[in-house]
Design a protein around this motif. Structure first.
Motif, mmCIF file in Angstrom:
data_model
loop_
_atom_site.group_PDB
_atom_site.id
_atom_site.type_symbol
_atom_site.label_atom_id
_atom_site.label_comp_id
_atom_site.label_asym_id
_atom_site.label_seq_id
_atom_site.Cartn_x
_atom_site.Cartn_y
_atom_site.Cartn_z
ATOM 1 N N VAL A 1 -1.420 -1.784 7.693
ATOM 2 C CA VAL A 1 -1.636 -3.203 7.373
ATOM 3 C C VAL A 1 -0.930 -3.534 6.061
ATOM 4 O O VAL A 1 -0.247 -4.543 5.921
ATOM 5 N N PHE A 2 -1.102 -2.641 5.076
ATOM 6 C CA PHE A 2 -0.529 -2.849 3.762
ATOM 7 C C PHE A 2 0.986 -2.994 3.836
ATOM 8 O O PHE A 2 1.564 -3.948 3.318
ATOM 9 N N LYS A 3 1.602 -2.019 4.544
ATOM 10 C CA LYS A 3 3.060 -2.040 4.641
ATOM 11 C C LYS A 3 3.530 -3.295 5.356
ATOM 12 O O LYS A 3 4.529 -3.918 4.980
ATOM 13 N N ASN A 4 2.762 -3.641 6.341
ATOM 14 C CA ASN A 4 3.065 -4.842 7.095
ATOM 15 C C ASN A 4 3.085 -6.073 6.198
ATOM 16 O O ASN A 4 4.036 -6.851 6.186
ATOM 17 N N HIS A 5 2.030 -6.202 5.453
ATOM 18 C CA HIS A 5 1.922 -7.326 4.525
ATOM 19 C C HIS A 5 3.101 -7.322 3.573
ATOM 20 O O HIS A 5 3.700 -8.341 3.303
ATOM 21 N N TRP A 6 3.398 -6.172 3.076
ATOM 22 C CA TRP A 6 4.467 -6.070 2.072
ATOM 23 C C TRP A 6 5.809 -6.514 2.664
ATOM 24 O O TRP A 6 6.581 -7.193 2.024
ATOM 25 N N ASN A 7 6.007 -6.099 3.894
ATOM 26 C CA ASN A 7 7.238 -6.522 4.548
ATOM 27 C C ASN A 7 7.326 -8.047 4.616
ATOM 28 O O ASN A 7 8.379 -8.620 4.342
ATOM 29 N N GLN A 8 6.220 -8.669 4.947
ATOM 30 C CA GLN A 8 6.191 -10.130 4.996
ATOM 31 C C GLN A 8 6.526 -10.705 3.621
ATOM 32 O O GLN A 8 7.357 -11.585 3.481
ATOM 33 N N VAL A 9 5.842 -10.152 2.612
ATOM 34 C CA VAL A 9 6.046 -10.651 1.248
ATOM 35 C C VAL A 9 7.488 -10.440 0.844
ATOM 36 O O VAL A 9 8.148 -11.338 0.309
ATOM 37 N N LEU B 1 -7.600 -4.649 -10.519
ATOM 38 C CA LEU B 1 -7.027 -3.337 -10.218
ATOM 39 C C LEU B 1 -7.596 -2.265 -11.146
ATOM 40 O O LEU B 1 -8.034 -1.212 -10.727
ATOM 41 N N VAL B 2 -7.558 -2.607 -12.429
ATOM 42 C CA VAL B 2 -7.924 -1.621 -13.436
ATOM 43 C C VAL B 2 -9.403 -1.259 -13.366
ATOM 44 O O VAL B 2 -9.793 -0.114 -13.516
ATOM 45 N N MET C 1 -3.415 -7.172 0.090
ATOM 46 C CA MET C 1 -2.852 -5.873 -0.275
ATOM 47 C C MET C 1 -3.630 -5.246 -1.426
ATOM 48 O O MET C 1 -3.926 -4.052 -1.428
ATOM 49 N N LEU C 2 -3.966 -6.096 -2.411
ATOM 50 C CA LEU C 2 -4.701 -5.574 -3.566
ATOM 51 C C LEU C 2 -6.060 -5.017 -3.138
ATOM 52 O O LEU C 2 -6.501 -3.966 -3.608
ATOM 53 N N MET C 3 -6.721 -5.747 -2.237
ATOM 54 C CA MET C 3 -8.006 -5.268 -1.754
ATOM 55 C C MET C 3 -7.859 -3.882 -1.145
ATOM 56 O O MET C 3 -8.674 -2.987 -1.392
ATOM 57 N N LEU C 4 -6.785 -3.745 -0.365
ATOM 58 C CA LEU C 4 -6.557 -2.454 0.288
ATOM 59 C C LEU C 4 -6.309 -1.358 -0.746
ATOM 60 O O LEU C 4 -6.836 -0.252 -0.638
ATOM 61 N N LEU C 5 -5.531 -1.709 -1.758
ATOM 62 C CA LEU C 5 -5.233 -0.721 -2.796
ATOM 63 C C LEU C 5 -6.502 -0.320 -3.552
ATOM 64 O O LEU C 5 -6.765 0.856 -3.790
ATOM 65 N N ILE C 6 -7.274 -1.339 -3.894
ATOM 66 C CA ILE C 6 -8.497 -1.066 -4.649
ATOM 67 C C ILE C 6 -9.446 -0.181 -3.868
ATOM 68 O O ILE C 6 -10.052 0.759 -4.392
ATOM 69 N N GLU C 7 -9.572 -0.487 -2.601
ATOM 70 C CA GLU C 7 -10.563 0.204 -1.792
ATOM 71 C C GLU C 7 -10.108 1.583 -1.336
ATOM 72 O O GLU C 7 -10.893 2.345 -0.782
ATOM 73 N N GLU C 8 -8.838 1.868 -1.531
ATOM 74 C CA GLU C 8 -8.342 3.162 -1.073
ATOM 75 C C GLU C 8 -9.039 4.288 -1.830
ATOM 76 O O GLU C 8 -9.104 4.282 -3.053
ATOM 77 N N GLU C 9 -9.563 5.234 -1.053
ATOM 78 C CA GLU C 9 -10.254 6.348 -1.695
ATOM 79 C C GLU C 9 -9.589 7.647 -1.303
ATOM 80 O O GLU C 9 -9.155 7.817 -0.171
ATOM 81 N N VAL C 10 -9.487 8.524 -2.256
ATOM 82 C CA VAL C 10 -8.902 9.827 -1.936
ATOM 83 C C VAL C 10 -9.889 10.903 -2.343
ATOM 84 O O VAL C 10 -10.672 10.731 -3.269
ATOM 85 N N THR C 11 -9.833 11.985 -1.644
ATOM 86 C CA THR C 11 -10.776 13.054 -1.938
ATOM 87 C C THR C 11 -10.193 14.038 -2.938
ATOM 88 O O THR C 11 -10.884 14.521 -3.821
ATOM 89 N N ASP C 12 -8.921 14.317 -2.833
ATOM 90 C CA ASP C 12 -8.327 15.256 -3.780
ATOM 91 C C ASP C 12 -7.571 14.504 -4.869
ATOM 92 O O ASP C 12 -7.631 13.285 -4.966
ATOM 93 N N VAL D 1 2.660 -15.713 0.090
ATOM 94 C CA VAL D 1 2.737 -14.512 -0.754
ATOM 95 C C VAL D 1 1.374 -14.206 -1.356
ATOM 96 O O VAL D 1 0.888 -13.084 -1.340
ATOM 97 N N GLN D 2 0.757 -15.251 -1.863
ATOM 98 C CA GLN D 2 -0.527 -15.061 -2.513
ATOM 99 C C GLN D 2 -1.550 -14.433 -1.570
ATOM 100 O O GLN D 2 -2.265 -13.488 -1.934
ATOM 101 N N ASN D 3 -1.605 -14.967 -0.373
ATOM 102 C CA ASN D 3 -2.570 -14.438 0.586
ATOM 103 C C ASN D 3 -2.295 -12.979 0.912
ATOM 104 O O ASN D 3 -3.206 -12.154 0.941
ATOM 105 N N TYR D 4 -1.033 -12.698 1.158
ATOM 106 C CA TYR D 4 -0.685 -11.304 1.472
ATOM 107 C C TYR D 4 -1.034 -10.384 0.310
ATOM 108 O O TYR D 4 -1.632 -9.337 0.481
ATOM 109 N N VAL D 5 -0.633 -10.836 -0.875
ATOM 110 C CA VAL D 5 -0.851 -9.983 -2.049
ATOM 111 C C VAL D 5 -2.340 -9.710 -2.257
ATOM 112 O O VAL D 5 -2.762 -8.591 -2.526
ATOM 113 N N GLU D 6 -3.132 -10.750 -2.094
ATOM 114 C CA GLU D 6 -4.569 -10.558 -2.283
ATOM 115 C C GLU D 6 -5.103 -9.494 -1.349
ATOM 116 O O GLU D 6 -5.868 -8.619 -1.745
#
Lengths: 981, 292
Positions: A27-35, A124-125, A70-81, A63-68
């Motif tokens: 989804v993220f990459k998709n949005h970015w492509n649009q942006v 983000l921060v 995207m940011l949500m996706l980035l923020i919510e991304e969780e990694v274990t390692d 752009v604004q909608n996509y970016v928003e």
């Protein structure tokens, strides 16, 4: 703005927990492509048409909608390692954040855009599950954004900026590894700079939340700096942090009101509620507290620089002149501010420069400390404010303060009889001193009021003692318990246990604080002889002789107190700045064996002092008095000349002195103008004249060359010159009473025309007893006899201007207003709490024999006692009035202690729970204010005919309590001394 | 009435015989200083002395008013507290005292003898201080178990304190001196005018027998060590056999406390001073923290 609002409302976290990481990345990459498509269509490098096409609103919002999202996706991304999540990796590799920033630059870079971007980074921060700031592709655009915001002026953006900076700093504080990155991201743009830090500096002194956020953020960095030399060095060398902070204080100070509203009769220091009424003061206090906090946490380099700037950029150029303003009102206000600042500052390093400023800095050649001390002796509110300042100073338990104020005068042990030196260390084993203090209780004051609260208070005291017994191992406490079990306490003892308890606590506190002191001050260490030398050298450097001031002052003090002053006379004690005129200015060092140029030509009293005097007189008389009214000083010069001539005869020093005296007689300018200056306002009485006579004395010895006013002369006579001292002593011995009378008697005849001369000022001065109280102006002659025992220069024993002014003020207890007395009592009991044998023995040892010219606390109290007894004998219905006064004081006591916040520091705040005398000393404020509010309260009004009688009665009621406090302190000292090493 | 006052008189048994004839070791303990030192000062010229200040304080100032008199208990109390602090300060080896709960005029104590004839002796005693202290007679010291000693009454257990302090002089004599004296008699035996003539004679004539009697006496005393205290008082000194459960822990805490005190020294800085040791000038201390 609607865009902003909608943006923030839509950016609520979406629950993405259901979605798997792969889908999210897609989804993220998709949005970015649009942006990206939209971005590229406007990129002049990729699309030659770009510069001609304007950006449509649709594109912006897309752009604004996509970016928003995207940011949500980035923020919510969780990694274990420890690895980056795929979205973050994509963001970093595609350099998405920078591209977005450039996009926003390409559009109009409005405040709204800035706000959006700031908000985005804040999200983000703060919200992101993985650390983002470690990655340069994220950090760099952030830095670019921040620097783009630096010049901004919109309040909204500033607020957001401050919030973001604050967040960044708190992240920094938690993860110092990012620091390095922060430091170097901007390297590309040139010199390494610490952008977040520089951006914060303009907000340092800002009021409201923005300022608070910025200051908090800076504190994060400050505590970081403590661990990081690079940061510290950068702040010190590469930023204006310290200068901005310090000069900001100056700026804020200058906006403080120079006069305070009338705060009621017994107002004497700024309390919290006073501050709250003055917004400028709140702001100043915020900045001062920030300085304090910075110094607390920052790297020593920063600490040193800041302290230096505060000293040289605030205290010296701003506070010093403010302390010497022309009107009493302004000076008083500054003093109150200074007192408040001292109470607000807790960091020793910062406190140190404030104290250094007060204790050893000179303003116009006069020590600030001396000026402050001299102000205790003014008849204005300035007196109480100054007393309050000293109470604060003494309460610090700081060695340097006590050294300058009192100890330097006691260390040489000149004040005790030589045979009594060892008694300084003696302990009062059998409470003999306590007994003597209590025996000063006037019989007429023995009856006490039983108050309703009394029984309860006693109960609480008892239980307090018991608790203490259980918890504390100190051997002796249970014995108090024993005593109480015995129920032996007669009414008169009711509160004595409380006094003992409090004395115990206070002494222990003081002992604890004095553990870091450099010496025990027991009359042996520091060594009196060695220290004397060091002090004399210091005095020489300072250009004055504080250790060896004339004894005459003491006599002046006793004069004013011996005056039967309760006869309804005007009691304006206009002893204005005596200390300047006689005891304190360098020219008064005439008793000192150290001749100096100052002894010859007294320096002009500082301009401000003269100004203030003039003002004071106007104030008192309510009308302006022409200066010329005081100009008739020729007589004084004539006297000086006569005296000089006499001395010259005695010493067989002839021609040169004649020339000198003639000079003085005919040309009373320049230096002599000084004498004119202080004579014109001083009470023209024997004392003044004697002062003159005395001041001329050293001239005979010193002015061996006409060029006596040459500085080089100072070196021609060594301070320790044995010969000089011997001759000086001879001269003193030679001046027997007859000589003196010869000198003094013409004064009367000369003085009389002066009195006729409409010198209105005289009417305001005290009538001094004539014959009986004329002391030798050289101090008692016997002092010089004793001096033969001394292997070193004998000087008139002097316990220092502070002690002498406080004791003389105390001696006038019956004339003082209640709050002056409470402050005096507070100060003296505070002093008596100090465990150092020199201080303790001077104040509390009633058995020790002092030099005749030294006035002891006991003597002063005895004189007060006598006055109270006189009052009781002459005042009708004394007992009734006394009971009333006692009731009044008890009422004050039972009022809730409003000024618990008077003291912001723990060591002082510990003493808030107090009883009669002391409680009132700390909390006199609320009481009278309340008294004003509730005039109908039948308990409070005092019925004495005049304010004057009321004051006297209140003093009479206070006096026995004061004695109990002193006795309690003496007793506790005898028991606690072994804890002191 | 105040038990504070009564206690001591009730507890103290009156002794009829005062051995005043005995010369004393007083001088060694407290070299006689002129008690009127203050009076020997150069006379202070009258014109310089305020009328109100008595020139020489008379040793016993009679209270002139009622107010004054009621502070008497406080003065006595603090005099004794001061005495007690002096004792603590002296750190007499092997001597421990503790004022009783009920009266500051009665102190419980114990002496541990570490070498000499009385080695291993642990002697409990009680000190009785006269209620007109410090103007009365010297304090009395009574051993709980009469020790076999020339200067200790074999019946009452009272030590002959008077021989060392013929006259109790305030400011010169202190209770710690009595305690020091009580310790010293076990190391340096004096047989003149004994309270226990048998002990004195044996010491002079037959030291061996004396020694064995002393050993018996020490054994006897030590066998009574765990007895209940003679005078019931919350602060009486009680011995009990070593109980690891109870005492190991306490011992450890005592030792640990000492260590932590030593460690915390210098760390905790609450006071303010920038005066260099040896200097009398403010802010003379070098700021060395800046060069870090």
């Amino acid at each position: 703005m609607s865009q902003i609002l909608s943006a923030s409302s839509r950016l609520k976290p979406v629950n993405l927990h259901g979605a798997d990481s792969e889908t999210c990345t897609m989804v993220f990459k998709n949005h970015w492509n649009q942006v990206q498509r939209i971005l590229e269509s406007h990129d002049p490098f990729k699309n030659t048409q770009a510069k001609y096409r304007s950006i449509s609103a649709d594109e912006v919002s897309a752009v604004q909608n996509y970016v928003e999202h995207m940011l949500m996706l980035l923020i919510e991304e969780e990694v274990t390692d420890a690895a980056m999540g795929p979205i973050l990796e994509y963001v970093v590799s595609e350099n998405i954040m920078e591209k977005l920033f450039l996009w926003s630059l390409r559009r109009e870079f409005t405040d709204e855009t800035k706000y959006e971007q700031l908000k985005m980074y804040e999200l983000l921060v703060t919200q992101s599950h993985q650390p983002l700031l470690h990655h340069k592709p994220i950090l760099k655009p952030l830095m670019m954004l921040l620097s783009a915001c630096s010049g901004t002026s919109t309040a909204v953006v500033e607020t957001k900026l401050a919030v973001l900076l604050n967040q960044l700093c708190s992240i920094l504080a938690k993860d110092p590894s990012i620091l390095e990155l922060f430091f170097h991201t901007s390297e590309d743009q040139g010199a390494a700079n610490f952008l977040i830090f520089s951006l914060l500096i303009p907000f340092i002194h800002r009021e409201g939340t923005v300022g608070q956020q910025a200051r908090d953020a800076l504190l994060f960095i400050m505590s970081l700096s403590a661990e990081n030399n690079v940061v510290a060095k950068h702040i010190v060398e590469g930023t204006f942090f310290c200068p901005v902070l310090a000069t900001g204080l100056s700026g804020l100070y200058s906006s403080l009101p120079t006069k305070l509203d009338d705060k009621g009769e017994d107002w004497h220091c700024l309390l919290k509620e006073d501050c709250l009424q003055i917004p400028e003061l709140i702001q100043f206090q915020n900045s001062l507290e920030f300085c304090n906090a910075v110094i607390q946490v920052a790297h020593p380099l920063i600490r040193a620089q800041l302290v230096d700037y505060i000293f040289n950029g605030f205290l010296l150029p701003v506070v010093a002149p403010a302390l010497h303003k022309v009107t009493v009102e302004e000076v008083m206000t500054t003093t109150a501010y200074l007192d408040l600042f001292l109470r607000s500052v807790s960091e020793p390093t910062l406190l140190k420069i404030f104290l250094r400023f007060i204790l050893i800095h000179q303003h116009e050649k006069v020590h600030i400390l001396d000026t402050l001390v001299s102000r205790i002796n003014t008849p204005f509110r300035l007196c109480v404010v100054s007393l309050a300042l000293f109470r604060t100073l003494i309460g610090l338990h700081c060695e340097d303060v006590m050294l300058q104020l009192i100890l330097r005068y006691l260390i040489p042990c000149n004040h005790v009889m030589v045979t009594q030196r060892s008694a300084v260390r003696e302990q009062d084993c059998y409470s003999a001193c306590a007994e003597k203090f209590l025996s000063l209780t006037p019989e007429c004051c023995a009856l006490t009021v039983s108050s309703t609260g009394y029984l309860e208070r006693r109960q609480t005291m008892y239980s307090k003692f018991r608790q203490r017994t259980d918890s504390d191992d100190s051997k002796h406490l249970y014995e108090k318990d024993t005593l109480m079990d015995g129920d032996c306490a007669e009414p008169v003892d009711d509160n004595y246990l409380e006094y003992l308890w409090e004395a115990h606590e206070n002494i222990l506190n003081c002992l604890e604080d004095c553990k870091v002191w450099s010496a025990p001050y027991d009359g042996q260490n520091p060594d009196p002889e060695i220290s004397l030398k060091a002090l004399m050298e210091d005095n020489c450097r300072r250009g004055e002789f504080p250790t060896f001031r004339r004894a005459t002052r003491h006599y002046m003090d006793s004069f004013s107190s011996e005056t039967p002053s309760l006869g309804g006379k005007t009691l304006l004690d206009l002893e204005w700045d005596d200390s300047y005129d006689t005891g304190m200015s360098p020219d008064s060092g005439s008793c000192s064996p150290q001749p100096s140029i100052d002894a010859v030509l007294p320096p002009e009293p500082p301009h401000h002092i003269q100004e203030m005097k003039r003002n004071a007189i106007m104030f008192i008389k309510g009308s302006y008095i022409e200066e010329s009214d005081f100009q008739d000083d020729v007589m004084v010069y004539r006297l000086c000349a006569v005296k000089d001539a006499k001395d010259a005869d005695m010493q067989n020093i002839t021609d040169k002195n004649d020339i000198e005296t003639n000079d003085q007689f005919t040309k009373p300018q320049e230096g002599n103008q000084t004498q004119a200056n202080y004579n014109k306002n001083a009470n023209l009485n024997e004392d003044t004249v004697k002062t003159q006579v005395k001041q001329t004395l050293p001239k005979v010895k010193i002015q061996l060359s006409p060029a006596a006013d040459d500085i080089s002369n100072m070196n021609t006579l060594s301070p320790d010159s044995e010969e000089f001292i011997a001759r000086y002593d001879d001269m003193l011995n030679g001046l027997k009473t007859s000589t003196l009378e010869d000198v003094i008697s013409p004064i009367h005849s000369l003085a009389s025309p002066m009195e006729e001369d409409e010198d209105e000022f005289d009417k305001y001065s005290l009538d001094l007893p004539q014959a009986e109280s004329i002391p030798s102006p050289f101090g008692p002659r016997d002092a010089t006899i004793f001096s033969n025992f001394l292997p070193r220069p004998q000087t008139a024993p002097f316990t220092g201007p502070f002690i002498s002014v406080v004791l003389s003020k105390l001696e006038n207890m019956l004339e003082n207003s209640l709050h002056v007395n409470l402050l005096l009592i507070g100060i003296i009991t505070q002093l008596a709490t100090y465990p150092q044998p020199l201080i303790r023995s001077f104040l509390l040892n009633t058995n020790i024999v002092f030099q005749p010219s030294v006035r002891s606390l006991y003597q002063v109290l005895a004189s007060v006692k006598q006055k109270i007894e006189q009052l009781a004998a002459t005042q009708q219905n004394f007992p009734v009035l006394l009971v009333e006064a006692q009731r009044y004081l008890l009422c004050r006591m039972d009022m809730p202690n409003q000024s618990a916040d008077t003291f912001t520091k723990d060591n002082i705040a510990a003493n808030t729970e107090r009883k009669p005398a002391a409680a009132a000393a700390e909390a006199p404020r609320g009481v009278v204010q309340k008294a004003k509010e509730h005039r109908a309260n039948p308990l409070l009004p005092l019925s004495g005919e005049s304010k004057h009688i009321q004051n006297a009665m209140l003093a009479a009621a206070l006096f026995p309590e004061f004695l109990k406090e002193l006795a309690a302190l003496a007793q506790e000292h005898s028991v606690l001394h072994s804890f002191h090493h | 009435m105040n038990p504070f006052w009564n206690m001591s008189s009730a507890a103290v048994r009156k002794r009829s015989d005062n051995d005043e004839k005995i010369a004393t070791g007083d001088q060694k303990i407290s070299p006689p200083r002129s008690s009127s030192a203050k009076k020997q000062l150069p006379s202070i010229p009258k014109n310089a002395v305020p009328i109100t200040k008595p020139i020489s304080p008379s040793p016993s100032v009679q209270p002139t008013n009622g107010t004054h008199a009621s502070y008497g208990p406080f003065y006595l109390e603090y005099s004794l507290l001061a005495e007690f602090t002096l004792v603590v300060k002296q750190k007499l080896p092997g001597v421990y005292v503790q004022p009783s709960y009920r009266s500051a005029l009665m102190w419980f104590g114990v002496i541990f003898i570490r070498h000499g004839l009385y080695q291993d002796g642990v002697f409990k005693f009680t000190v009785y201080i006269p209620d007109n202290y410090p103007d009365g007679e010297c304090p009395r010291l009574v051993f709980d178990v009469p020790v076999f000693h020339p200067l200790v009454d074999p019946v009452s257990g009272e030590l002959d304190v008077k021989r060392a302090f013929t006259k109790w002089r305030r400011n010169h004599n202190h209770i710690w001196q009595v305690l020091m004296y009580a310790r010293r008699i076990f190391y340096k035996i004096d047989t003149t005018s004994p309270l226990n003539p048998e002990a004195a004679v044996l010491y002079e004539k037959d030291v061996q027998l004396f020694k064995s009697k002393v050993v018996d006496s020490v054994k006897l005393c030590n066998s009574h060590l765990f007895d209940q205290p003679k005078i019931e008082d919350p602060y009486a000194i009680i011995f009990s056999p070593w109980n690891p459960v109870l005492h190991d822990d306490a011992r450890e805490r005592m030792l640990a406390q000492k260590k932590s005190e030593e460690q915390s020294k210098g760390l905790h800085v609450s006071g303010l001073s920038w005066v260099k040791p040896g200097s009398v000038l403010p802010f003379s201390k070098e700021e060395n923290s800046l060069q870090t």
